[in-house]
Scaffold this motif. Structure first.
Motif, mmCIF file in Angstrom:
data_model
loop_
_atom_site.group_PDB
_atom_site.id
_atom_site.type_symbol
_atom_site.label_atom_id
_atom_site.label_comp_id
_atom_site.label_asym_id
_atom_site.label_seq_id
_atom_site.Cartn_x
_atom_site.Cartn_y
_atom_site.Cartn_z
ATOM 1 N N HIS A 94 -0.560 -77.053 37.862
ATOM 2 C CA HIS A 94 -0.960 -75.742 38.391
ATOM 3 C C HIS A 94 -1.125 -74.672 37.322
ATOM 4 N N GLY A 95 -1.930 -74.965 36.331
ATOM 5 C CA GLY A 95 -2.269 -73.962 35.325
ATOM 6 C C GLY A 95 -1.549 -74.110 34.007
ATOM 7 N N LEU A 96 -0.457 -74.851 33.979
ATOM 8 C CA LEU A 96 0.260 -75.030 32.715
ATOM 9 C C LEU A 96 -0.568 -75.827 31.718
ATOM 10 N N GLU A 97 -1.467 -76.686 32.247
ATOM 11 C CA GLU A 97 -2.321 -77.465 31.340
ATOM 12 C C GLU A 97 -3.263 -76.563 30.557
ATOM 13 N N ALA A 98 -3.612 -75.392 31.134
ATOM 14 C CA ALA A 98 -4.480 -74.447 30.422
ATOM 15 C C ALA A 98 -3.763 -73.866 29.209
ATOM 16 N N ILE A 99 -2.446 -73.647 29.336
ATOM 17 C CA ILE A 99 -1.677 -73.112 28.218
ATOM 18 C C ILE A 99 -1.585 -74.138 27.092
ATOM 19 N N ALA A 100 -1.649 -75.422 27.442
ATOM 20 C CA ALA A 100 -1.547 -76.475 26.432
ATOM 21 C C ALA A 100 -2.870 -76.727 25.707
ATOM 22 N N ASP A 101 -3.966 -76.141 26.178
ATOM 23 C CA ASP A 101 -5.266 -76.328 25.542
ATOM 24 C C ASP A 101 -5.340 -75.453 24.294
ATOM 25 N N TRP A 102 -5.488 -76.064 23.125
ATOM 26 C CA TRP A 102 -5.443 -75.319 21.870
ATOM 27 C C TRP A 102 -6.560 -74.282 21.781
ATOM 28 N N ARG A 103 -7.692 -74.530 22.442
ATOM 29 C CA ARG A 103 -8.791 -73.573 22.389
ATOM 30 C C ARG A 103 -8.436 -72.303 23.142
ATOM 31 N N ASN A 104 -7.766 -72.457 24.293
ATOM 32 C CA ASN A 104 -7.307 -71.278 25.030
ATOM 33 C C ASN A 104 -6.244 -70.520 24.241
ATOM 34 N N LEU A 105 -5.331 -71.268 23.610
ATOM 35 C CA LEU A 105 -4.296 -70.628 22.799
ATOM 36 C C LEU A 105 -4.896 -69.915 21.595
ATOM 37 N N LEU A 106 -5.961 -70.478 21.053
ATOM 38 C CA LEU A 106 -6.640 -69.825 19.935
ATOM 39 C C LEU A 106 -7.120 -68.440 20.348
ATOM 40 N N LEU A 107 -7.749 -68.352 21.523
ATOM 41 C CA LEU A 107 -8.185 -67.043 22.007
ATOM 42 C C LEU A 107 -6.990 -66.159 22.335
ATOM 43 N N GLY A 108 -5.935 -66.757 22.898
ATOM 44 C CA GLY A 108 -4.745 -65.985 23.243
ATOM 45 C C GLY A 108 -4.123 -65.314 22.027
ATOM 46 N N PHE A 109 -3.967 -66.043 20.934
ATOM 47 C CA PHE A 109 -3.374 -65.451 19.736
ATOM 48 C C PHE A 109 -4.367 -64.532 19.018
ATOM 49 N N THR A 110 -5.663 -64.766 19.217
ATOM 50 C CA THR A 110 -6.654 -63.809 18.700
ATOM 51 C C THR A 110 -6.471 -62.458 19.376
ATOM 52 N N VAL A 111 -6.301 -62.472 20.702
ATOM 53 C CA VAL A 111 -6.068 -61.235 21.452
ATOM 54 C C VAL A 111 -4.752 -60.600 21.023
ATOM 55 N N PHE A 112 -3.731 -61.423 20.793
ATOM 56 C CA PHE A 112 -2.412 -60.915 20.404
ATOM 57 C C PHE A 112 -2.474 -60.149 19.085
ATOM 58 N N PHE A 113 -3.099 -60.740 18.072
ATOM 59 C CA PHE A 113 -3.147 -60.061 16.776
ATOM 60 C C PHE A 113 -4.141 -58.901 16.786
ATOM 61 N N LEU A 114 -5.154 -58.966 17.639
ATOM 62 C CA LEU A 114 -6.021 -57.794 17.822
ATOM 63 C C LEU A 114 -5.218 -56.648 18.411
ATOM 64 N N ALA A 115 -4.394 -56.947 19.429
ATOM 65 C CA ALA A 115 -3.581 -55.916 20.062
ATOM 66 C C ALA A 115 -2.604 -55.290 19.077
ATOM 67 N N ARG A 116 -2.018 -56.088 18.200
ATOM 68 C CA ARG A 116 -1.101 -55.560 17.187
ATOM 69 C C ARG A 116 -1.847 -54.679 16.183
ATOM 70 N N THR A 117 -3.054 -55.081 15.828
ATOM 71 C CA THR A 117 -3.857 -54.271 14.905
ATOM 72 C C THR A 117 -4.204 -52.931 15.542
ATOM 73 N N LEU A 118 -4.654 -52.972 16.797
ATOM 74 C CA LEU A 118 -4.989 -51.729 17.501
ATOM 75 C C LEU A 118 -3.757 -50.851 17.679
ATOM 76 N N ALA A 119 -2.601 -51.481 17.900
ATOM 77 C CA ALA A 119 -1.368 -50.707 18.063
ATOM 78 C C ALA A 119 -1.035 -49.931 16.794
ATOM 79 N N SER A 120 -1.151 -50.576 15.643
ATOM 80 C CA SER A 120 -0.878 -49.884 14.382
ATOM 81 C C SER A 120 -1.870 -48.752 14.161
ATOM 82 N N LEU A 121 -3.130 -48.982 14.508
ATOM 83 C CA LEU A 121 -4.128 -47.917 14.404
ATOM 84 C C LEU A 121 -3.790 -46.762 15.338
ATOM 85 N N TYR A 122 -3.280 -47.101 16.519
ATOM 86 C CA TYR A 122 -2.884 -46.064 17.488
ATOM 87 C C TYR A 122 -1.688 -45.269 16.971
ATOM 88 N N PHE A 123 -0.694 -45.950 16.401
ATOM 89 C CA PHE A 123 0.473 -45.252 15.848
ATOM 90 C C PHE A 123 0.053 -44.298 14.730
#
Length: 381
Positions: free
Chosen positions: A168-197
């Protein structure tokens, strides 16, 4: 183009706009993921939390609007994704509940858990919220293990329209391509956060310098991850619906979409350039404090373009990896023409909502946040 086709195209574009705004506002989550850094003392953590506290409700509200718009305009996606990818969406929603609780009680008098507990909750939302939202969007390109069976609605013992894998959706988390986008969003968010600060907090030069270094590190990681994801996406096959209504797997489908929809490609390039400009402006010019704006606008444009190449040009925006013919498109998953038309009239109020958000943002940021004003534990957002 018929009326129903126009309305489906229009509502997908609105979904893309809400998605772009949401990803930009994830800088709140990115900032929360920095709270447990050892370099931040209690005063600076309070300063960061209170700075983010000015904006967290905008992120939460946009997430709700994004989900509500998707539910109303493309209900088959909503029932398929939320019904099947249950654990993925529950983890996302639970992390946002932790966020709301933390901002409400972190600085309350008599807090028996201490601020550190709520800082951990905020960190969890910052990490889980960004990565798993990226995973959910990654499924727009790389699909999920589901089968749509509309005849099941007649089965009173099990009226479930979509059948999913047992996980029920956990297999999507195990897909490395989805995780690649997930961590791309994560580090983008951290970059934007520093710019915001940098843009919002004034009076602490050491803190500002540390945020500039953070832009350099997180921004560099983001660029590498984004280029890797773009290469993976543009070389991946996609599901196309032929003129006879049959779903076919087409090599380099998303690259073809980008080249066919030339206006999307143009906006995509502009968005990427703006993001890089926002990052480099802060790194190259130590006195620059406005990098959040080109980077934020660029983020919005890139996300809108990604949604466009996922759903337009006869593309299945939610491919099924178990039954290709069950793949969802904006044509086979939308509401009725009447529903879309009525909602379109209501959507005319969207500019007023956006104007209100801009007004609230401007009022909250009328003056830069100073350490003296924001570090106090009893500050009210």
């Amino acid at each position: 183009m018929t009326t129903i086709e126009f309305l489906q195209t229009y509502w997908w574009l609105l979904i893309a706009v809400f998605g772009g705004i949401l990803v930009f506002l994830l800088f709140v989550q990115g900032g929360q993921s920095m709270l447990l850094c050892k370099a931040n003392d209690a005063s600076q953590r309070s300063m960061m939390v209170n700075a983010l506290g000015r904006k967290w409700e905008l992120t939460f509200t946009t997430l709700v609007v994004f989900g509500g718009a998707f539910f109303a305009s493309f209900p088959l996606f909503y029932s398929t994704s939320f019904g099947g990818a249950y654990w993925l969406w529950m983890l996302i929603l639970f992390s946002f509940i932790l966020q709301a609780v933390s901002y409400e009680f972190r600085s309350k008098p008599g807090n028996i858990f201490g601020t550190t507990t709520y800082d951990v909750f905020l960190f969890i939302n910052g990490l889980v919220g960004c990565v798993l939202l990226g995973v959910a969007v990654g499924m727009f390109f790389f699909g999920g293990e589901f089968t749509v069976m509309k005849t099941n609605l007649l089965d009173t013992s099990a009226p479930v329209i979509s059948i999913w894998a047992p996980s029920h959706g956990l297999e999507a988390i195990a897909d490395w391509r989805n995780l690649l986008l997930g961590f791309t969003v994560f580090f983008l968010a951290r970059t934007l956060a520093s710019l915001y600060f940098i843009n919002s907090i004034d009076g602490d030069k050491a803190f500002a310098e540390r945020q500039r270094r953070s832009v350099m590190v997180n921004g560099g990681i983001f660029v590498v991850l984004f280029l890797t994801f773009a290469a993976v996406l543009l070389t991946s096959p996609g599901v196309e619906i032929t003129s006879t209504g049959v779903a076919e797997l087409v090599p380099y489908k998303y690259l073809d979409n980008l080249l066919t929809l030339w206006w999307v490609a143009l906006i995509f390039v502009v968005g990427v350039v703006l993001v890089l400009l926002g990052i480099l402006s802060v790194i190259v010019r130590p006195g620059c404090r406005r990098g959040i704006w080109p980077a934020g606008i660029g983020t919005f444009l890139v996300v809108v373009c990604l949604f466009c190449i996922a759903g337009y040009n006869s593309t299945a925006y939610y491919p099924s990896t178990t039954d290709l013919q069950s793949s969802l498109t904006i044509a086979n998953s939308s509401s009725s023409e009447f529903t879309l038309k009525v909602m379109s009239y209501a959507s005319l109020l969207a500019p007023f909502v956006i104007a209100y958000i801009a007004y609230v943002w401007a009022k909250m940021n009328a003056t830069p946040i100073t350490e003296k004003e924001m570090a106090g534990p009893d500050h009210k957002y």
